[in-house]
Scaffold this motif. Structure first.
Motif, short mmCIF file in Angstrom:
data_model
loop_
_atom_site.label_atom_id
_atom_site.label_comp_id
_atom_site.label_asym_id
_atom_site.label_seq_id
_atom_site.Cartn_x
_atom_site.Cartn_y
_atom_site.Cartn_z
N PRO A 81 0.77 -1.30 0.07
CA PRO A 81 -0.10 0.10 0.01
C PRO A 81 0.71 1.16 -0.19
O PRO A 81 0.29 2.26 -0.62
N LEU A 82 2.01 1.24 0.47
CA LEU A 82 2.75 2.29 0.64
C LEU A 82 3.47 2.85 -0.66
O LEU A 82 4.11 3.75 -0.89
N ASP A 83 3.61 1.92 -1.43
CA ASP A 83 4.17 2.11 -2.83
C ASP A 83 3.48 3.19 -3.82
O ASP A 83 4.10 4.02 -4.50
N SER A 84 2.10 3.56 -3.35
CA SER A 84 1.38 4.63 -3.76
C SER A 84 1.91 5.76 -3.36
O SER A 84 1.99 7.00 -4.17
N TYR A 85 2.62 5.98 -2.20
CA TYR A 85 2.93 7.38 -1.81
C TYR A 85 4.37 7.78 -1.82
O TYR A 85 4.93 8.05 -0.78
N VAL A 216 -0.25 -0.30 -10.71
CA VAL A 216 -0.98 -1.66 -11.04
C VAL A 216 -1.17 -2.00 -12.35
O VAL A 216 -0.69 -3.12 -12.81
N ALA A 217 -1.86 -0.93 -13.02
CA ALA A 217 -2.26 -1.11 -14.40
C ALA A 217 -1.15 -1.51 -15.41
O ALA A 217 -0.88 -2.34 -16.20
N ASP A 218 -0.17 -0.54 -15.45
CA ASP A 218 0.73 -0.16 -16.47
C ASP A 218 1.96 -0.85 -16.12
O ASP A 218 2.83 -1.36 -16.92
N THR A 219 2.45 -1.10 -14.89
CA THR A 219 3.63 -1.61 -14.48
C THR A 219 3.58 -3.01 -14.05
O THR A 219 4.06 -3.90 -14.42
N ARG A 220 2.82 -3.15 -13.05
CA ARG A 220 2.58 -4.49 -12.30
C ARG A 220 2.02 -5.64 -13.22
O ARG A 220 2.22 -6.66 -13.28
N ARG A 246 -0.72 -11.29 -4.84
CA ARG A 246 -1.04 -10.84 -3.60
C ARG A 246 -0.50 -9.36 -3.43
O ARG A 246 -1.19 -8.72 -2.65
N ILE A 247 0.51 -9.09 -4.00
CA ILE A 247 1.07 -7.76 -3.68
C ILE A 247 0.26 -6.87 -4.73
O ILE A 247 -0.18 -5.61 -3.94
N ILE A 248 -0.50 -7.13 -5.89
CA ILE A 248 -1.27 -6.28 -6.30
C ILE A 248 -2.82 -5.93 -5.52
O ILE A 248 -3.11 -5.11 -5.49
N GLY A 249 -3.39 -7.17 -5.14
CA GLY A 249 -4.29 -7.15 -4.20
C GLY A 249 -4.00 -6.20 -2.92
O GLY A 249 -4.97 -5.56 -2.57
N ALA A 250 -2.77 -6.14 -2.41
CA ALA A 250 -2.46 -5.26 -1.31
C ALA A 250 -2.48 -3.99 -1.57
O ALA A 250 -3.06 -3.33 -0.73
N GLN A 310 -6.74 -5.71 -16.07
CA GLN A 310 -5.88 -4.41 -16.48
C GLN A 310 -7.03 -3.47 -16.60
O GLN A 310 -6.92 -2.32 -16.43
N THR A 311 -7.95 -3.81 -17.69
CA THR A 311 -9.13 -3.01 -17.86
C THR A 311 -9.94 -2.63 -16.75
O THR A 311 -10.14 -1.40 -16.73
#
Length: 340
Positions: A81-85, A216-220, A246-250, A310-311
């Motif tokens: 979750p912290l990856d966003s910040y 999430v969409a373009d990289t993960r 699970r990383i994507i879900g988190a 992704q969509t």
């Protein structure tokens, strides 16, 4: 700039112009946001401490490998979750690279580990040695490579785990300590070097969530998907440990928590509920993959499901821009990842 980005920006502009004027209490919103952030940064700090504590008995043969792997998994999922910040203390300390050196296009993690493993055992187990080395060898991908390849994992995982715990504790302190970033946010005003008004902090956090969805969409998802002609399974984050899904879900869960709890009271409950329904649909698509992402992108039958996911994340990003941004009273437009 892609057609999708241009079209989304047009929709956002139309939605914003059509929406009635709203008054947002940005100071109240800030306290809700900071409560969510403190919980998320605190969870990472605590998980990394458990990881560090688990490394010594694991390497001494006193506890099963499964115990250390579980602590490793929990730490990575707490980081997601912290990856966003990627602003404030994360940006200032370069923590996004030291904690999670990814994407790693040139195997810098492998090179850094070779240098670490060439040192004496006492040096390998010392967090100070790890901190003095390459950023690529200091974090989660380095531990993953040690655990899930033929490289000897001990005693290097002791040093890396200890370094991670120090980084996680430092981030929490940099946010919520006496001189932390939370204080800067609370003192927003004309004399503040970062936030000239409380709404600027709101916009920063909102933009961070938009950036997280882009990640999430373009990289993960996008990097391992590659093209129809060729997928790239080993570009999936955490593919060795099987943690990609699970990383994507988190990360999606962390974004949802911020919207639901951080923006509560500032955004109409109905619009939050609508966004949560889209998040739930994305999580359901993720569950429906039923296999690790690295396998899913390499099979034509399951690849379609990854593209559908992704969509769905792109749609979630559009909903965030159309419904949440205007309700917060912040200007919405290009993603933080667009480079504009």
């Amino acid at each position: 700039m892609t057609f999708r980005t241009t079209f989304a920006a047009l929709l956002i502009g139309l939605a914003a112009s059509a929406a009635p004027a709203q008054t947002t209490d940005h100071e109240a919103l800030r306290e809700n946001v900071l409560a969510v952030l403190e919980g998320q940064f605190g969870a990472f700090r605590d998980a990394a401490a458990v990881l560090s504590d688990a490394s010594e008995p694991y390497c001494a043969g006193e506890t099963p490998r499964a115990d250390y792997e579980a602590a490793f998994r929990d730490t990575w999922l707490a980081w997601a979750p912290l990856d966003s910040y990627q602003f404030g203390p994360i940006e200032q300390s370069g923590a996004a690279l030291t904690i999670n050196f990814w994407p790693d296009k040139k195997n810098f993690v492998g090179r850094a580990l070779r240098e670490l493993l060439a040192q004496p055992g006492e040096a390998q187990r010392d967090p100070a040695t790890v901190a003095a080395g390459s950023a690529a060898g200091q974090g989660l991908p380095a531990i993953e490579m040690l655990l899930f390849t033929d490289a000897p994992d001990c005693p290097a995982v002791i040093g890396i785990s200890g370094n991670l715990s120090a980084l996680a504790g430092g981030l929490y302190e940099d946010w919520f300590g006496p001189m932390g970033w939370a204080g800067i946010a609370r003192q927003a005003g004309p004399d503040n070097p970062v936030y000239l008004s409380p709404d600027e902090f709101t916009k920063t956090v909102y933009t961070a969530l938009d950036f997280g969805l882009t990640r999430v969409a373009d990289t993960r998802l996008g990097r391992p998907l590659g093209s129809y002609e060729r997928s790239f399974p080993t570009r999936a984050e955490g593919w060795r440990s099987g943690l990609s899904n699970r990383i994507i879900g988190a990360q999606l869960g962390g974004i949802a928590e911020m919207v639901r709890d951080g923006f509560a009271g500032a955004v109409p409950a109905g619009e939050i509920d609508e966004l949560m329904a889209v998040v739930d649909q994305a999580q359901a698509r993720l569950e429906a993959l039923a296999v690790p992402l690295a396998e899913a992108v390499d099979d034509p039958m399951t690849r379609i499901r990854v593209e559908g996911l992704q969509t769905q994340v792109h749609y979630l990003q559009t909903k965030l821009a159309q419904d949440i941004g205007p309700a917060l009273g912040v200007e919405t437009g290009f993603s933080a990842a667009d480079g504009d």
